[in-house]
Design a protein around this motif. Structure first.
Motif, short mmCIF file in Angstrom:
data_model
loop_
_atom_site.label_atom_id
_atom_site.label_comp_id
_atom_site.label_asym_id
_atom_site.label_seq_id
_atom_site.Cartn_x
_atom_site.Cartn_y
_atom_site.Cartn_z
N GLY A 56 0.68 -1.64 0.13
CA GLY A 56 -0.11 -0.48 0.24
C GLY A 56 0.83 0.79 0.13
O GLY A 56 2.15 1.47 -0.67
N SER A 142 -1.90 -4.27 -3.87
CA SER A 142 -0.86 -3.26 -3.74
C SER A 142 -0.75 -1.78 -3.66
O SER A 142 0.39 -1.29 -4.33
N GLN A 144 -3.42 0.24 -4.21
CA GLN A 144 -4.26 1.34 -3.33
C GLN A 144 -3.22 2.21 -2.31
O GLN A 144 -2.01 1.37 -2.08
N ASP A 145 -3.79 3.28 -2.21
CA ASP A 145 -2.75 4.66 -0.90
C ASP A 145 -3.80 4.80 -0.28
O ASP A 145 -3.66 6.01 0.03
N ARG A 148 -2.43 1.42 4.87
CA ARG A 148 -1.18 0.07 4.14
C ARG A 148 -1.60 -0.90 5.20
O ARG A 148 -2.28 -1.53 6.52
N ARG A 385 -10.07 -2.69 0.48
CA ARG A 385 -10.45 -1.71 -0.22
C ARG A 385 -11.29 -0.48 0.14
O ARG A 385 -11.62 0.55 0.26
#
Length: 408
Positions: A56, A142, A144-145, A148, A385
């Motif tokens: 993330g 991995s 998506q931002d 974490r 998500r």
């Protein structure tokens, strides 16, 4: 997309009840993640590997101009971890926690096989398949931002040395997050409570005599059996809670007698009590110690686990599971067994147990449902998500409660 079944089969093929195979399996996990551009940090705990990886958004202090690891201390794993989860980061951190070790099995159990929907082998249910799905889910999210995800793979969950667990050390080093999911087998239910563990060594005293005249002695082995039955009838054993109808009490080991032709003078047994949330282990010890002609030593205590069903992380996970399983009720459950979730709870980090469908863990025919494994992976990804929305303002969700078997 990597097939979680193939990955689970590979993990099952390692006999991780042995230290050398455990190290080899950890090396495979590390290599698999790194080949997918996920950095893995390895930490040694009592000569065994602990793996930590983040997915993330980038961690502050590790490349974005924030505090550096070296500024926090020795530049080792603990320092990098603290930098990765410093206060004020603003990014929620979820831990996917699993273990590679298994209880010993027959050699053929480490050759996985598939029968219909069942993947069969040692660790299939507890918990290499869940670990494989977590590894796949870590890669899935991995891109998506907003959350974490910290993957933690430990080598000693099945160990009897509860006072020296790597998860306890991991949390103390600052590697925890805001919420933890440990992938113990729960049949896709969410374990929000688990019993605590109180293990006692009980020495029972008798009187020796010749085996031809047993009435002249006092058989300590027979007395030990009577002591265990007395423990099963003590007041604490009849208590119940919202999720559990009673504590669990098991006679795990008994040793006594030095010669076949002698009445045993001493007997030692190990009694494992899984006590309820809200019960006092000190009070349980006092009740047992009141039994005559015995000496009681507490060997270890592992605390119970309780997480509020209204916790937004729990609600988000419930919603993700419901979307993966629209044909069945999503419920929160209590777990008769203990797990490393307690290590997070003790550190103030909410933690639940959540794993795929199967049966037979620690037994000769352990299996996991491949259909549930795919759903488990999908639920983990959906949870990550959708989590930011739930943290902002998610609707309440609750369900019926019941207890399920499992755990250490």
């Amino acid at each position: 997309m990597t097939d979680e079944r193939v990955l689970a089969e590979r993990l099952i093929s390692y006999d991780t009840s042995r230290r050398d195979e455990l190290a080899a399996a950890a090396g495979f996990v590390k290599g698999w993640l790194e080949s997918r551009d996920i950095e893995v940090r390895e930490h040694d705990h009592n000569g065994m590997p602990v793996l930590v990886a983040d997915s993330g958004p980038a961690s502050p202090g590790l490349g974005d101009g924030g505090p550096t690891a070296s500024a926090l201390g020795d530049g080792g794993l603990a320092s990098r971890a603290l930098a990765a989860n410093i206060p004020g980061d603003g990014v929620p951190c979820v831990v996917f926690h699993g273990h590679l070790d298994v209880v010993p099995g027959r050699p053929e159990q480490f050759t996985p096989r598939v029968e219909g929907d069942r993947l069969i082998g040692r660790g299939a249910y507890d918990m290499k398949s869940g670990l494989a799905a977590m590894m796949c889910a870590l890669k899935d999210v991995s891109d998506q931002d907003r959350v974490r995800v910290r993957f933690v793979c430990v080598p000693d969950e099945e160990s009897e040395e509860l006072d020296e667990r790597s998860t306890d050390d991991f949390v103390k080093r600052g590697l925890g997050g805001d919420f933890a999911i440990t992938g113990e087998p729960t049949d896709l239910h969410i374990g929000v409570e688990a019993k605590g563990v109180l293990v006692m060594r009980i020495d029972v005293h008798g009187r020796a005599a010749h085996s031809s005249t047993p009435w002249l002695g006092d058989n300590a082995v027979l007395k030990a059996i009577d002591v265990f039955r007395a423990i099963e009838s003590l007041p604490f054993s009849r208590e119940s809670s919202e999720m559990f109808d009673r504590p669990s009490i098991n006679l795990g080991r008994i040793e006594g007698g030095e010669a076949l032709n002698q009445v045993p003078e001493e007997c030692c047994m190990a009694v494992d009590v899984r006590y309820l949330p809200g019960q006092d282990p000190g009070d349980i010890l006092a009740q047992v110690r009141a039994i005559p002609d015995i000496d009681v030593t507490r060997t270890f205590i592992h605390p119970p686990v309780t997480v509020a069903r209204t916790n937004p992380y729990v609600r988000a996970l419930c919603d993700a599971v419901a979307r993966s399983l629209p044909d069945r009720e999503v419920i929160s459950v209590g777990r008769d067994g203990a797990s490393d979730a307690a290590s997070f709870i003790e550190a103030g980090i909410p933690a639940v147990e959540f794993g795929p469908v199967g049966a037979g863990h620690h037994g000769p025919d352990e299996w996991v449902s491949l259909t549930s494994l795919a759903r488990y992976r999908r639920a983990l990804g959906d949870f990550v998500r959708a989590l930011p929305i739930w943290l902002e303002n998610g609707p309440g969700q609750s369900g019926g409660l019941r207890a399920v078997e499992g755990g250490r």
